[in-house]
Design a protein around this motif. Sequence first.
Motif, PDB file in Angstrom:
ATOM      1  N   SER A  69       0.830  -1.205   0.000  1.00 33.86           N
ATOM      2  CA  SER A  69       0.000   0.000   0.000  1.00 33.86           C
ATOM      3  C   SER A  69       0.868   1.260   0.000  1.00 33.86           C
ATOM      4  CB  SER A  69      -0.915  -0.012   1.232  1.00 33.86           C
ATOM      5  OG  SER A  69      -1.714   1.154   1.274  1.00 33.86           O
ATOM      6  N   PHE A  70       1.936   1.227   0.777  1.00 33.78           N
ATOM      7  CA  PHE A  70       2.859   2.374   0.845  1.00 33.78           C
ATOM      8  C   PHE A  70       3.478   2.645  -0.521  1.00 33.78           C
ATOM      9  CE2 PHE A  70       7.399   3.605   1.484  1.00 33.78           C
ATOM     10  CZ  PHE A  70       7.200   4.898   1.970  1.00 33.78           C
ATOM     11  N   ALA A  71       3.972   1.597  -1.166  1.00 33.68           N
ATOM     12  CA  ALA A  71       4.621   1.752  -2.472  1.00 33.68           C
ATOM     13  C   ALA A  71       3.626   2.215  -3.529  1.00 33.68           C
ATOM     14  CB  ALA A  71       5.275   0.441  -2.899  1.00 33.68           C
ATOM     15  N   LYS A  72       2.449   1.600  -3.549  1.00 29.67           N
ATOM     16  CA  LYS A  72       1.450   1.955  -4.557  1.00 29.67           C
ATOM     17  C   LYS A  72       0.901   3.366  -4.351  1.00 29.67           C
ATOM     18  CE  LYS A  72      -0.163  -2.504  -6.216  1.00 29.67           C
ATOM     19  NZ  LYS A  72      -1.331  -3.293  -6.660  1.00 29.67           N
ATOM     20  N   GLY A  73       0.899   3.821  -3.112  1.00 29.95           N
ATOM     21  CA  GLY A  73       0.419   5.167  -2.839  1.00 29.95           C
ATOM     22  C   GLY A  73       1.484   6.230  -3.054  1.00 29.95           C
ATOM     23  N   MET A  74       2.718   5.904  -2.663  1.00 32.51           N
ATOM     24  CA  MET A  74       3.778   6.902  -2.737  1.00 32.51           C
ATOM     25  C   MET A  74       4.234   7.174  -4.169  1.00 32.51           C
ATOM     26  SD  MET A  74       5.177   8.968  -0.626  1.00 32.51           S
ATOM     27  CE  MET A  74       5.065   8.287   1.033  1.00 32.51           C
ATOM     28  N   ILE A  75       4.102   6.192  -5.059  1.00 28.68           N
ATOM     29  CA  ILE A  75       4.521   6.413  -6.455  1.00 28.68           C
ATOM     30  C   ILE A  75       3.726   7.550  -7.098  1.00 28.68           C
ATOM     31  CG2 ILE A  75       4.511   5.389  -8.770  1.00 28.68           C
ATOM     32  CD1 ILE A  75       5.440   2.764  -7.450  1.00 28.68           C
ATOM     33  N   PRO A  76       2.382   7.495  -7.130  1.00 29.58           N
ATOM     34  CA  PRO A  76       1.649   8.622  -7.723  1.00 29.58           C
ATOM     35  C   PRO A  76       1.823   9.914  -6.937  1.00 29.58           C
ATOM     36  CG  PRO A  76       0.134   7.011  -6.761  1.00 29.58           C
ATOM     37  CD  PRO A  76       1.491   6.390  -6.774  1.00 29.58           C
ATOM     38  N   HIS A  77       1.993   9.778  -5.636  1.00 30.37           N
ATOM     39  CA  HIS A  77       2.197  10.971  -4.793  1.00 30.37           C
ATOM     40  C   HIS A  77       3.496  11.670  -5.211  1.00 30.37           C
ATOM     41  CE1 HIS A  77       2.010  13.353  -1.042  1.00 30.37           C
ATOM     42  NE2 HIS A  77       0.754  12.954  -0.990  1.00 30.37           N
ATOM     43  N   HIS A  78       4.556  10.902  -5.359  1.00 32.07           N
ATOM     44  CA  HIS A  78       5.846  11.456  -5.789  1.00 32.07           C
ATOM     45  C   HIS A  78       5.782  11.982  -7.219  1.00 32.07           C
ATOM     46  CE1 HIS A  78       7.887  10.605  -2.187  1.00 32.07           C
ATOM     47  NE2 HIS A  78       8.884   9.855  -2.607  1.00 32.07           N
ATOM     48  N   ARG A  79       5.060  11.273  -8.081  1.00 33.84           N
ATOM     49  CA  ARG A  79       4.965  11.719  -9.471  1.00 33.84           C
ATOM     50  C   ARG A  79       4.361  13.119  -9.553  1.00 33.84           C
ATOM     51  NH1 ARG A  79       2.561   6.121 -12.054  1.00 33.84           N
ATOM     52  NH2 ARG A  79       4.558   5.086 -12.539  1.00 33.84           N
ATOM     53  N   GLN A  80       3.345  13.361  -8.736  1.00 25.76           N
ATOM     54  CA  GLN A  80       2.735  14.684  -8.764  1.00 25.76           C
ATOM     55  C   GLN A  80       3.690  15.753  -8.225  1.00 25.76           C
ATOM     56  OE1 GLN A  80      -0.694  16.051  -6.186  1.00 25.76           O
ATOM     57  NE2 GLN A  80      -1.776  15.937  -8.163  1.00 25.76           N
ATOM     58  N   ALA A  81       4.452  15.414  -7.195  1.00 21.89           N
ATOM     59  CA  ALA A  81       5.422  16.370  -6.655  1.00 21.89           C
ATOM     60  C   ALA A  81       6.474  16.703  -7.712  1.00 21.89           C
ATOM     61  CB  ALA A  81       6.089  15.782  -5.414  1.00 21.89           C
ATOM     62  N   VAL A  82       6.917  15.692  -8.462  1.00 16.66           N
ATOM     63  CA  VAL A  82       7.898  15.919  -9.531  1.00 16.66           C
ATOM     64  C   VAL A  82       7.292  16.802 -10.617  1.00 16.66           C
ATOM     65  CG1 VAL A  82       9.184  14.797 -11.390  1.00 16.66           C
ATOM     66  CG2 VAL A  82       9.213  13.810  -9.088  1.00 16.66           C
ATOM     67  N   GLU A  83       6.025  16.571 -10.952  1.00 17.18           N
ATOM     68  CA  GLU A  83       5.342  17.396 -11.955  1.00 17.18           C
ATOM     69  C   GLU A  83       5.275  18.850 -11.501  1.00 17.18           C
ATOM     70  OE1 GLU A  83       0.942  17.759 -14.137  1.00 17.18           O
ATOM     71  OE2 GLU A  83       1.383  16.033 -12.831  1.00 17.18           O
ATOM     72  N   MET A  84       4.963  19.053 -10.248  1.00 18.67           N
ATOM     73  CA  MET A  84       4.906  20.415  -9.695  1.00 18.67           C
ATOM     74  C   MET A  84       6.290  21.060  -9.715  1.00 18.67           C
ATOM     75  SD  MET A  84       2.391  19.549  -6.461  1.00 18.67           S
ATOM     76  CE  MET A  84       2.464  21.177  -5.693  1.00 18.67           C
ATOM     77  N   ALA A  85       7.299  20.262  -9.375  1.00 18.39           N
ATOM     78  CA  ALA A  85       8.672  20.778  -9.369  1.00 18.39           C
ATOM     79  C   ALA A  85       9.121  21.164 -10.773  1.00 18.39           C
ATOM     80  CB  ALA A  85       9.609  19.733  -8.777  1.00 18.39           C
ATOM     81  N   GLU A  86       8.706  20.417 -11.767  1.00 19.65           N
ATOM     82  CA  GLU A  86       9.076  20.722 -13.156  1.00 19.65           C
ATOM     83  C   GLU A  86       8.428  22.019 -13.629  1.00 19.65           C
ATOM     84  OE1 GLU A  86       7.957  17.112 -15.128  1.00 19.65           O
ATOM     85  OE2 GLU A  86       9.949  16.195 -14.865  1.00 19.65           O
ATOM     86  N   LEU A  87       7.230  22.304 -13.148  1.00 21.94           N
ATOM     87  CA  LEU A  87       6.568  23.573 -13.492  1.00 21.94           C
ATOM     88  C   LEU A  87       7.372  24.759 -12.958  1.00 21.94           C
ATOM     89  CD1 LEU A  87       2.800  22.735 -12.745  1.00 21.94           C
ATOM     90  CD2 LEU A  87       3.868  23.032 -14.995  1.00 21.94           C
TER      91      LEU A  87
END
Length: 216
Positions: A69-87
């Motif tokens: 659950s941690f891995a499956k939840g943290m992957i999309p969570h991190h992906r969004q943070a990376v997307e925000m950082a790229e902006l």
Amino acid sequence: MTARRSMIRRAAAVAAAATAAVVLAACGGGNDSSAGHEGHGKSPSPSASAPASASASAKQGEHNAADVSFAKGMIPHHRQAVEMAELAETRAGSAEVKKLAAEIKKAQGPEIKTLSGWLTSWGEAVPTEEESGEHAGHSMSGMMTPEEMDKLQKSSGKAFDTAFLQMMVKHHEGAIEMAKTEQSNGAYRPARDMARAIITSQSAEIERMNKLFGKS
């Protein structure tokens, strides 16, 4: 009479010799039996149970449902943070905000790969990019809604800095909450170690962002 005594003595000597032979045989047989019993009746030594101990030790590295659950939840969570950082690379007005965003991207990108590797090794599906979008925003703490992401994409300069810091603080708080759950319920040591690192690093970044927010 003399002959009779002689016969009696001879019979007694034969009987004594026979008795001695029986005693010696018994002693010898006892030794052999004792040695044989000792060899076969001995309880297994501690080393005989070593493979079982090693097997139990290996199981300590196994994962459980909380780790998945941690891995499956943290992957999309991190992906969004990376997307925000790229902006932030092209929209942020503050050099400090750009620097912070770059550090977030650098830290969370490799963690996504690590988390994905764990899921693959466990025979679990890695969340797709689509699962990192709108659906994920409704199921995980700290995720931005599509409307919030759209607002961030359309802003720039000081307005972007303010929105980015507000959203990323909320995002980090959600990640810390997920990491604390993993630390409490997870079994896989590397995952628990990552959760501890997330709590430490993102707590420090929240303090840093709150200070930057006052400057934005």
